[in-house]
Design a protein around this motif. Sequence first.
Motif, short mmCIF file in Angstrom:
data_model
loop_
_atom_site.label_atom_id
_atom_site.label_comp_id
_atom_site.label_asym_id
_atom_site.label_seq_id
_atom_site.Cartn_x
_atom_site.Cartn_y
_atom_site.Cartn_z
N ASP A 1 -47.62 -27.12 -37.65
CA ASP A 1 -47.32 -28.52 -36.67
C ASP A 1 -46.87 -27.26 -35.25
OD1 ASP A 1 -46.11 -30.15 -35.47
OD2 ASP A 1 -44.20 -30.01 -36.86
N PRO A 2 -47.66 -28.04 -33.99
CA PRO A 2 -47.24 -26.87 -32.74
C PRO A 2 -46.27 -28.18 -32.03
CG PRO A 2 -49.32 -27.61 -33.26
CD PRO A 2 -48.94 -28.68 -34.32
N SER A 3 -45.77 -28.90 -33.12
CA SER A 3 -44.66 -30.09 -32.02
C SER A 3 -44.94 -29.98 -30.57
CB SER A 3 -43.34 -29.44 -32.25
OG SER A 3 -43.39 -27.98 -31.85
N PRO A 4 -46.13 -31.25 -30.41
CA PRO A 4 -46.38 -31.94 -28.96
C PRO A 4 -45.86 -32.69 -28.20
CG PRO A 4 -48.78 -31.82 -31.08
CD PRO A 4 -47.03 -31.61 -31.94
N TYR A 5 -44.80 -33.03 -29.25
CA TYR A 5 -44.17 -33.98 -29.60
C TYR A 5 -42.63 -34.40 -29.03
CZ TYR A 5 -43.20 -32.40 -34.17
OH TYR A 5 -42.10 -31.26 -34.84
N SER B 1 -41.00 -31.55 -25.57
CA SER B 1 -41.17 -30.90 -24.42
C SER B 1 -40.82 -29.44 -25.07
CB SER B 1 -40.63 -31.46 -23.66
OG SER B 1 -39.62 -31.31 -23.21
N LYS B 2 -41.68 -28.99 -23.61
CA LYS B 2 -41.24 -27.70 -23.34
C LYS B 2 -39.40 -26.87 -23.17
CE LYS B 2 -44.28 -26.11 -26.23
NZ LYS B 2 -43.73 -26.79 -27.23
#
Length: 327
Positions: free
Chosen positions: A254-258, A260-261
Amino acid sequence: MNAQPETGPAPELRLGLLRTMLRIREFENRVAESYLRGITAGSMFHLSVGEEAVAAGAGAAMESGDCFTTHHRGHGIFLARGADPARMFAEVFGRREGYCAGKGGSMHIADISLGHMGANAIVGANIPISLGGGFAMKYLKTGKASAAFFGDGALNQGVLYESLNMAALWQLPVLFAVVNNQYGMATRVDRASASLRFVDRAETFGVRGAEVDGMDAEAVWRAARELLARCRGGQGPAFLLADCYRFYGHGRKDPSPYRSKEEEESWRRRDPLDRQRKRLLAAGLLSEQGFAALAAEVSREMDEAVAWAARGSMPEPADLFRHVYAD
Ligand SMILES: Cc1ncc(C[n+]2csc(CCOP(=O)(O)OP(=O)(O)O)c2C)c(N)n1
Ligand SMILES: [Mg+2]
């Protein structure tokens, strides 16, 4: 008499917390690597990288004879309570030499001899099991405590409040330990909860609660120690909310797009391992060379554990019928 100064934990314990966190991180990184290399038996792993301070701090505050359960992200807690990483890897790799003969895997690992009554993949389901552990501790007059480690995802489940109620009603020595890593899968805790005053919820039942910086192992240790002492001393259950962050996504893929960086970066700057290392360097309890030696030793330990587990044997078809009923 307890000779510890009021200012903080003893030097060995402070170093021990760093060592435990390092072992957890190295363990988890190798689980991720093994998964990518295709030598694990499961399709999904939940890594606790970033959450090491909660496991190390609470684990160090627990005693031999205490029991516990974990959620699906519990490798670190089990390691902090004395698990053999080689047997854990073997379990993750589905080998007979694993803690549950390779049948449980990452999310169902258990070892009663170390007080571990089981990891649990059903969110919130380990909580009433720890309640049973607390009942046993009280009934048998052991003077020990039972802890349930679970995530923020369980904070709005009915089973938690049924358990808090019963624990308070029967004054059971149960520590409800929340590993609040801010997300349940892709949902941030403030999008799932009508109120963030979780400690108040516990206190409504008359359960002593505390919120702690879960990126600080010494702070977690201090809070957990106090709450567990209350449990063991017959003062009823307690609730610990440890605020932390998982550095990876829900699962390894899961690249956790939810998220923010910026948010991820701000939590990474609070890395619990770095924090403890810098603290010990500043206190003169550790040198840069000492840290490098410790890191090398832990790395070697984990490499050997992986190699041992990978040489383990695969279950035979007949093993399907073993461990189904008690002998
Ligand atoms: C009862 C139940 N509902 C849904 C799921 C699917 N599920 C697996 S993990 C997870 C999120 C859990 O979040 P949290 O409790 O915060 O633990 P974390 O993964 O953040 O460590 C969900 C919803 C499940 N396993 N059990
Ligand atoms: Mg969570």
